[in-house]
Write a protein that holds these residues in place. Structure first.
Motif, PDB file in Angstrom:
ATOM      1  N   ILE A  38       0.833  -1.203   0.000  1.00  0.00           N
ATOM      2  CA  ILE A  38       0.000   0.000   0.000  1.00  0.00           C
ATOM      3  C   ILE A  38       0.870   1.256   0.000  1.00  0.00           C
ATOM      4  N   ALA A  39       1.916   1.288   0.812  1.00  0.00           N
ATOM      5  CA  ALA A  39       2.780   2.468   0.872  1.00  0.00           C
ATOM      6  C   ALA A  39       3.461   2.717  -0.469  1.00  0.00           C
ATOM      7  N   HIS A  40       3.944   1.631  -1.102  1.00  0.00           N
ATOM      8  CA  HIS A  40       4.590   1.777  -2.409  1.00  0.00           C
ATOM      9  C   HIS A  40       3.583   2.197  -3.474  1.00  0.00           C
ATOM     10  N   LEU A  41       2.401   1.606  -3.425  1.00  0.00           N
ATOM     11  CA  LEU A  41       1.378   1.957  -4.409  1.00  0.00           C
ATOM     12  C   LEU A  41       0.938   3.404  -4.235  1.00  0.00           C
ATOM     13  N   GLU A  42       0.871   3.857  -2.988  1.00  0.00           N
ATOM     14  CA  GLU A  42       0.503   5.248  -2.733  1.00  0.00           C
ATOM     15  C   GLU A  42       1.540   6.205  -3.335  1.00  0.00           C
ATOM     16  N   ASP A  43       2.824   5.877  -3.213  1.00  0.00           N
ATOM     17  CA  ASP A  43       3.873   6.694  -3.830  1.00  0.00           C
ATOM     18  C   ASP A  43       3.727   6.698  -5.356  1.00  0.00           C
ATOM     19  N   TYR A  44       3.454   5.525  -5.906  1.00  0.00           N
ATOM     20  CA  TYR A  44       3.258   5.416  -7.359  1.00  0.00           C
ATOM     21  C   TYR A  44       2.085   6.285  -7.804  1.00  0.00           C
ATOM     22  N   LEU A  45       0.981   6.222  -7.076  1.00  0.00           N
ATOM     23  CA  LEU A  45      -0.207   6.998  -7.449  1.00  0.00           C
ATOM     24  C   LEU A  45       0.039   8.497  -7.315  1.00  0.00           C
ATOM     25  N   ASN A  46       0.668   8.908  -6.212  1.00  0.00           N
ATOM     26  CA  ASN A  46       0.937  10.330  -5.999  1.00  0.00           C
ATOM     27  C   ASN A  46       1.772  10.918  -7.126  1.00  0.00           C
ATOM     28  N   ALA A  47       2.713  10.130  -7.631  1.00  0.00           N
ATOM     29  CA  ALA A  47       3.569  10.605  -8.713  1.00  0.00           C
ATOM     30  C   ALA A  47       2.787  10.823 -10.004  1.00  0.00           C
ATOM     31  N   ARG A  48       1.587  10.279 -10.073  1.00  0.00           N
ATOM     32  CA  ARG A  48       0.736  10.405 -11.261  1.00  0.00           C
ATOM     33  C   ARG A  48      -0.523  11.213 -10.955  1.00  0.00           C
ATOM     34  N   ASN A  49      -0.465  11.998  -9.874  1.00  0.00           N
ATOM     35  CA  ASN A  49      -1.591  12.844  -9.456  1.00  0.00           C
ATOM     36  C   ASN A  49      -2.841  12.010  -9.150  1.00  0.00           C
ATOM     37  N   LEU A  50      -2.614  10.816  -8.601  1.00  0.00           N
ATOM     38  CA  LEU A  50      -3.705   9.932  -8.213  1.00  0.00           C
ATOM     39  C   LEU A  50      -3.608   9.637  -6.728  1.00  0.00           C
ATOM     40  N   ARG A  51      -4.689   9.099  -6.152  1.00  0.00           N
ATOM     41  CA  ARG A  51      -4.721   8.810  -4.719  1.00  0.00           C
ATOM     42  C   ARG A  51      -5.763   7.735  -4.435  1.00  0.00           C
ATOM     43  N   PHE A  52      -5.655   7.146  -3.231  1.00  0.00           N
ATOM     44  CA  PHE A  52      -6.755   6.346  -2.718  1.00  0.00           C
ATOM     45  C   PHE A  52      -7.882   7.298  -2.314  1.00  0.00           C
ATOM     46  N   LEU A  53      -9.091   6.993  -2.718  1.00  0.00           N
ATOM     47  CA  LEU A  53     -10.226   7.847  -2.363  1.00  0.00           C
ATOM     48  C   LEU A  53     -10.621   7.647  -0.897  1.00  0.00           C
ATOM     49  N   ASN A  54     -10.398   6.457  -0.364  1.00  0.00           N
ATOM     50  CA  ASN A  54     -10.605   6.190   1.062  1.00  0.00           C
ATOM     51  C   ASN A  54      -9.744   4.998   1.446  1.00  0.00           C
ATOM     52  N   HIS A  55      -9.800   4.602   2.692  1.00  0.00           N
ATOM     53  CA  HIS A  55      -8.969   3.499   3.174  1.00  0.00           C
ATOM     54  C   HIS A  55      -9.773   2.211   3.325  1.00  0.00           C
ATOM     55  N   GLN A  56     -10.782   2.051   2.470  1.00  0.00           N
ATOM     56  CA  GLN A  56     -11.514   0.800   2.396  1.00  0.00           C
ATOM     57  C   GLN A  56     -10.729  -0.200   1.552  1.00  0.00           C
ATOM     58  N   TYR A  57     -10.922  -1.495   1.850  1.00  0.00           N
ATOM     59  CA  TYR A  57     -10.054  -2.512   1.255  1.00  0.00           C
ATOM     60  C   TYR A  57     -10.526  -2.947  -0.129  1.00  0.00           C
ATOM     61  N   ARG A  58     -10.244  -2.101  -1.099  1.00  0.00           N
ATOM     62  CA  ARG A  58     -10.481  -2.423  -2.502  1.00  0.00           C
ATOM     63  C   ARG A  58      -9.677  -1.438  -3.340  1.00  0.00           C
ATOM     64  N   ASP A 189      -0.591  -1.969   6.722  1.00  0.00           N
ATOM     65  CA  ASP A 189      -0.951  -0.554   6.789  1.00  0.00           C
ATOM     66  C   ASP A 189      -2.025  -0.331   7.846  1.00  0.00           C
ATOM     67  N   ALA A 190      -1.697   0.484   8.854  1.00  0.00           N
ATOM     68  CA  ALA A 190      -2.598   0.670  10.004  1.00  0.00           C
ATOM     69  C   ALA A 190      -3.914   1.325   9.601  1.00  0.00           C
ATOM     70  N   ARG A 191      -3.900   2.202   8.587  1.00  0.00           N
ATOM     71  CA  ARG A 191      -5.130   2.897   8.186  1.00  0.00           C
ATOM     72  C   ARG A 191      -6.146   1.921   7.596  1.00  0.00           C
ATOM     73  N   PHE A 192      -5.675   1.038   6.732  1.00  0.00           N
ATOM     74  CA  PHE A 192      -6.576   0.068   6.123  1.00  0.00           C
ATOM     75  C   PHE A 192      -6.986  -1.000   7.137  1.00  0.00           C
TER      76      PHE A 192
END
Length: 221
Positions: A38-58, A189-192
């Motif tokens: 999740i942490a790596h994917l979040e970095d990948y998404l941020n670099a492309r102006n993307l994000r998780f919309l919430n911390h639900q598991y999907r 990931d503690a948030r999820f």
């Protein structure tokens, strides 16, 4: 309750290639369990102006641009996941304590790593990374719900069988295909993890490898 899941032929071929054994078995996921995802994917998404919309598991329906709450289409999410694994899977960081806990548990248990990889094409990179991090256990690549693969891995094995995974979908599938298994839902990931409701078939919900090792060790004692 979901129906039992059949094992895919290409997964069964990998399972049949494993050494036979009658020892108790731990079947362990990789992403967000042994390796951070999740942490790596979040970095990948941020670099492309993307994000998780919430911390639900999907993932599908839960990834979108920073400036809107509109999720990306499913095909775009799938494409990003393929790119993410191609670019990042060879350098994911290990979840603290994973290698020590698994090494200790391997004294009494066989351990097989069952991981969902898109197409399975970067399995060698994953095996090399895990081995270099002190996690040199057999890797079986799967796609879709894991119940059929877990049942096939467990055939002719002495009980108990422990299944460790982060995904609620995979745990539901395993509960349908091998309800006798001990199920550990591990989410690094503690948030999820905080947003995850512990289902009745989950024996332990955790993000801590020492707690996991103690829990599994108590099974044989």
């Amino acid at each position: 309750m979901p129906e039992p899941t059949p094992v895919l032929p290409e997964v069964l071929a990998q399972i049949h290639a494993l050494p036979t054994s009658s020892r108790p078995l731990i079947i362990c996921d990789v992403d967000e369990v042994i390796l951070h995802m999740i942490a790596h994917l979040e970095d990948y998404l941020n670099a492309r102006n993307l994000r998780f919309l919430n911390h639900q598991y999907r993932l599908t329906g839960n990834i979108g641009p920073h400036d809107t709450d509109t999720p990306l289409p499913a095909d775009d999410v799938k494409r990003h996941l393929h790119t993410f694994f191609d670019e990042v899977s060879h350098q994911q960081e290990i979840v603290p304590g994973a290698e020590t806990a698994l090494k200790e548990l391997s004294t009494d248990w066989d351990i097989v790593l069952l991981t969902n990889l898109p197409g399975g094409h970067n399995k060698p990179a994953r095996e090399k990374l895990l081995s270099g991090l002190g996690v040199p256990f057999p890797v079986v690549t799967n796609s879709g719900p894991k119940g059929g693969a877990v049942a096939a891995l467990s055939a002719q094995r002495a009980q108990p069988v422990v299944f460790i995974d982060d995904s609620p979908t995979n745990h539901s599938s395993v509960n349908a295909s091998l309800p006798s298994s001990v199920q550990v839902q591990f989410i690094a990931d503690a948030r999820f993890r905080a947003n995850m409701r512990q289902e009745d078939h989950i024996d332990l919900l955790t993000g801590d490898w020492q707690e996991t090792a103690n829990f599994i060790g108590d099974i044989l004692r």
